[in-house]
Scaffold this motif. Structure first.
Motif, PDB file in Angstrom:
ATOM      1  N   LYS A 120      66.566  73.600   6.209  1.00  0.00           N
ATOM      2  CA  LYS A 120      65.652  73.090   4.611  1.00  0.00           C
ATOM      3  C   LYS A 120      65.834  74.419   4.881  1.00  0.00           C
ATOM      4  O   LYS A 120      66.544  75.357   4.176  1.00  0.00           O
ATOM      5  CB  LYS A 120      64.034  73.068   5.574  1.00  0.00           C
ATOM      6  N   LEU A 121      65.379  75.806   4.527  1.00  0.00           N
ATOM      7  CA  LEU A 121      64.933  77.175   4.466  1.00  0.00           C
ATOM      8  C   LEU A 121      64.919  78.010   5.448  1.00  0.00           C
ATOM      9  O   LEU A 121      65.586  79.605   5.321  1.00  0.00           O
ATOM     10  CB  LEU A 121      63.621  77.441   3.754  1.00  0.00           C
ATOM     11  N   ASP A 122      64.817  78.002   6.728  1.00  0.00           N
ATOM     12  CA  ASP A 122      66.052  78.736   7.621  1.00  0.00           C
ATOM     13  C   ASP A 122      67.349  78.906   7.931  1.00  0.00           C
ATOM     14  O   ASP A 122      68.717  77.433   8.240  1.00  0.00           O
ATOM     15  CB  ASP A 122      65.136  78.154   9.142  1.00  0.00           C
ATOM     16  N   GLN A 123      67.529  80.628   7.543  1.00  0.00           N
ATOM     17  CA  GLN A 123      69.146  80.615   8.373  1.00  0.00           C
ATOM     18  C   GLN A 123      68.661  81.036   9.400  1.00  0.00           C
ATOM     19  O   GLN A 123      67.771  81.126  10.237  1.00  0.00           O
ATOM     20  CB  GLN A 123      69.690  81.651   6.998  1.00  0.00           C
ATOM     21  N   LYS A 124      70.669  80.731  10.157  1.00  0.00           N
ATOM     22  CA  LYS A 124      70.521  80.786  11.480  1.00  0.00           C
ATOM     23  C   LYS A 124      71.887  81.517  11.869  1.00  0.00           C
ATOM     24  O   LYS A 124      72.954  80.595  11.291  1.00  0.00           O
ATOM     25  CB  LYS A 124      70.411  79.005  13.083  1.00  0.00           C
ATOM     26  N   ALA A 125      71.968  81.753  12.715  1.00  0.00           N
ATOM     27  CA  ALA A 125      72.892  82.338  13.432  1.00  0.00           C
ATOM     28  C   ALA A 125      73.634  82.079  15.033  1.00  0.00           C
ATOM     29  O   ALA A 125      71.663  82.948  15.448  1.00  0.00           O
ATOM     30  CB  ALA A 125      73.304  83.703  13.334  1.00  0.00           C
ATOM     31  N   GLU A 126      73.957  82.084  15.784  1.00  0.00           N
ATOM     32  CA  GLU A 126      74.197  81.794  16.819  1.00  0.00           C
ATOM     33  C   GLU A 126      75.810  82.118  17.356  1.00  0.00           C
ATOM     34  O   GLU A 126      76.364  82.099  16.423  1.00  0.00           O
ATOM     35  CB  GLU A 126      74.326  80.435  17.472  1.00  0.00           C
ATOM     36  N   PHE A 133      74.525  84.355  25.542  1.00  0.00           N
ATOM     37  CA  PHE A 133      74.103  83.661  24.201  1.00  0.00           C
ATOM     38  C   PHE A 133      73.255  83.867  23.689  1.00  0.00           C
ATOM     39  O   PHE A 133      72.404  84.677  24.021  1.00  0.00           O
ATOM     40  CB  PHE A 133      74.317  81.606  24.562  1.00  0.00           C
ATOM     41  N   VAL A 134      72.785  84.034  22.351  1.00  0.00           N
ATOM     42  CA  VAL A 134      71.792  85.130  21.197  1.00  0.00           C
ATOM     43  C   VAL A 134      71.988  84.178  20.070  1.00  0.00           C
ATOM     44  O   VAL A 134      72.701  83.398  19.557  1.00  0.00           O
ATOM     45  CB  VAL A 134      72.259  86.054  21.428  1.00  0.00           C
ATOM     46  N   GLU A 135      70.860  83.660  19.514  1.00  0.00           N
ATOM     47  CA  GLU A 135      70.478  83.065  18.270  1.00  0.00           C
ATOM     48  C   GLU A 135      69.745  83.865  17.552  1.00  0.00           C
ATOM     49  O   GLU A 135      68.787  84.371  18.156  1.00  0.00           O
ATOM     50  CB  GLU A 135      70.291  81.692  18.548  1.00  0.00           C
ATOM     51  N   ALA A 136      69.499  83.770  16.572  1.00  0.00           N
ATOM     52  CA  ALA A 136      68.518  84.660  15.742  1.00  0.00           C
ATOM     53  C   ALA A 136      68.251  84.059  14.461  1.00  0.00           C
ATOM     54  O   ALA A 136      69.351  83.166  13.563  1.00  0.00           O
ATOM     55  CB  ALA A 136      68.748  85.791  15.183  1.00  0.00           C
ATOM     56  N   HIS A 137      66.911  83.972  13.932  1.00  0.00           N
ATOM     57  CA  HIS A 137      66.163  82.692  12.337  1.00  0.00           C
ATOM     58  C   HIS A 137      65.788  83.902  11.352  1.00  0.00           C
ATOM     59  O   HIS A 137      65.141  84.951  12.149  1.00  0.00           O
ATOM     60  CB  HIS A 137      65.501  81.833  13.291  1.00  0.00           C
ATOM     61  N   ASP A 138      66.033  83.877  10.449  1.00  0.00           N
ATOM     62  CA  ASP A 138      65.314  84.476   8.917  1.00  0.00           C
ATOM     63  C   ASP A 138      65.356  83.663   7.857  1.00  0.00           C
ATOM     64  O   ASP A 138      66.180  82.561   7.914  1.00  0.00           O
ATOM     65  CB  ASP A 138      66.597  85.915   9.017  1.00  0.00           C
ATOM     66  N   GLY A 139      65.227  84.188   6.835  1.00  0.00           N
ATOM     67  CA  GLY A 139      64.805  83.518   5.658  1.00  0.00           C
ATOM     68  C   GLY A 139      66.751  83.711   5.095  1.00  0.00           C
ATOM     69  O   GLY A 139      67.090  83.358   4.077  1.00  0.00           O
ATOM     70  N   ALA A 152      70.348  88.782   7.015  1.00  0.00           N
ATOM     71  CA  ALA A 152      69.356  89.429   7.856  1.00  0.00           C
ATOM     72  C   ALA A 152      69.517  88.612   9.293  1.00  0.00           C
ATOM     73  O   ALA A 152      69.417  89.573  10.575  1.00  0.00           O
ATOM     74  CB  ALA A 152      68.056  89.363   7.125  1.00  0.00           C
ATOM     75  N   ALA A 153      69.830  87.748   9.288  1.00  0.00           N
ATOM     76  CA  ALA A 153      70.275  86.542  10.573  1.00  0.00           C
ATOM     77  C   ALA A 153      71.251  86.778  11.229  1.00  0.00           C
ATOM     78  O   ALA A 153      71.133  87.364  12.665  1.00  0.00           O
ATOM     79  CB  ALA A 153      69.846  85.390  10.375  1.00  0.00           C
ATOM     80  N   ILE A 154      72.352  88.010  10.494  1.00  0.00           N
ATOM     81  CA  ILE A 154      73.688  88.111  11.131  1.00  0.00           C
ATOM     82  C   ILE A 154      73.497  89.549  12.005  1.00  0.00           C
ATOM     83  O   ILE A 154      73.416  89.316  12.746  1.00  0.00           O
ATOM     84  CB  ILE A 154      74.788  87.746  10.275  1.00  0.00           C
ATOM     85  N   ASP A 155      72.243  90.082  10.850  1.00  0.00           N
ATOM     86  CA  ASP A 155      72.640  91.165  11.215  1.00  0.00           C
ATOM     87  C   ASP A 155      71.346  91.263  12.717  1.00  0.00           C
ATOM     88  O   ASP A 155      71.239  92.055  14.398  1.00  0.00           O
ATOM     89  CB  ASP A 155      71.597  92.103  10.286  1.00  0.00           C
ATOM     90  N   ALA A 156      70.064  90.845  13.063  1.00  0.00           N
ATOM     91  CA  ALA A 156      69.152  90.346  14.070  1.00  0.00           C
ATOM     92  C   ALA A 156      70.368  89.783  15.386  1.00  0.00           C
ATOM     93  O   ALA A 156      70.172  90.546  16.172  1.00  0.00           O
ATOM     94  CB  ALA A 156      68.406  89.657  13.406  1.00  0.00           C
ATOM     95  N   MET A 157      71.090  88.971  15.166  1.00  0.00           N
ATOM     96  CA  MET A 157      72.573  88.390  16.177  1.00  0.00           C
ATOM     97  C   MET A 157      72.617  89.809  16.400  1.00  0.00           C
ATOM     98  O   MET A 157      72.217  89.473  18.343  1.00  0.00           O
ATOM     99  CB  MET A 157      73.052  87.389  15.477  1.00  0.00           C
ATOM    100  N   THR A 158      73.555  90.439  15.459  1.00  0.00           N
ATOM    101  CA  THR A 158      74.405  91.188  16.072  1.00  0.00           C
ATOM    102  C   THR A 158      73.430  92.377  16.919  1.00  0.00           C
ATOM    103  O   THR A 158      73.571  92.886  18.136  1.00  0.00           O
ATOM    104  CB  THR A 158      75.099  91.836  15.150  1.00  0.00           C
TER     105      THR A 158
END
Length: 107
Positions: free
Chosen positions: A45-51, A62-68, A72-78
């Protein structure tokens, strides 16, 4: 090191692929024992997810991050992955203590 980037409901463009690989290179510099890295980028939906799953000798991280926003999700994941890798590296370095049976005891 093998790097695999896949997308679920999102096209992995060369720009995103370059961005992810440059961000992961920063994390990989801290730890040399990385065998492979798998990245999954997805949209729900509107949630972008990077794992990311980082395979090292002796442990998988294992790490995952969610963002709009995907970037930004990739930055949070790294950022999360960087903290986990440094924590694992510190544990490995502290583990190299001499065994108790090899220490001199004064009884």
């Amino acid at each position: 090191m093998n790097l695999t980037i896949t997308g679920h409901h999102v096209e992995v463009t060369p720009a995103i692929r370059d961005y992810v690989s440059s961000k992961l290179d920063r994390v990989i510099r801290h730890f040399d024992n990385v065998t492979s890295v798998g990245v999954i980028l997805s949209v729900e939906k509107l949630d972008q997810k990077a794992e990311v799953t980082l395979h090292t000798r002796g442990k998988d991280i294992f790490v995952e991050a969610h963002d709009g926003d995907m970037y930004a999700a990739i930055d949070a994941m790294t950022d999360k992955l960087d903290r986990q890798v440094q924590k694992h590296k510190q544990k490995v370095q502290e583990h190299n203590h001499e065994a108790l049976k090899h220490q001199n005891s004064e009884l």
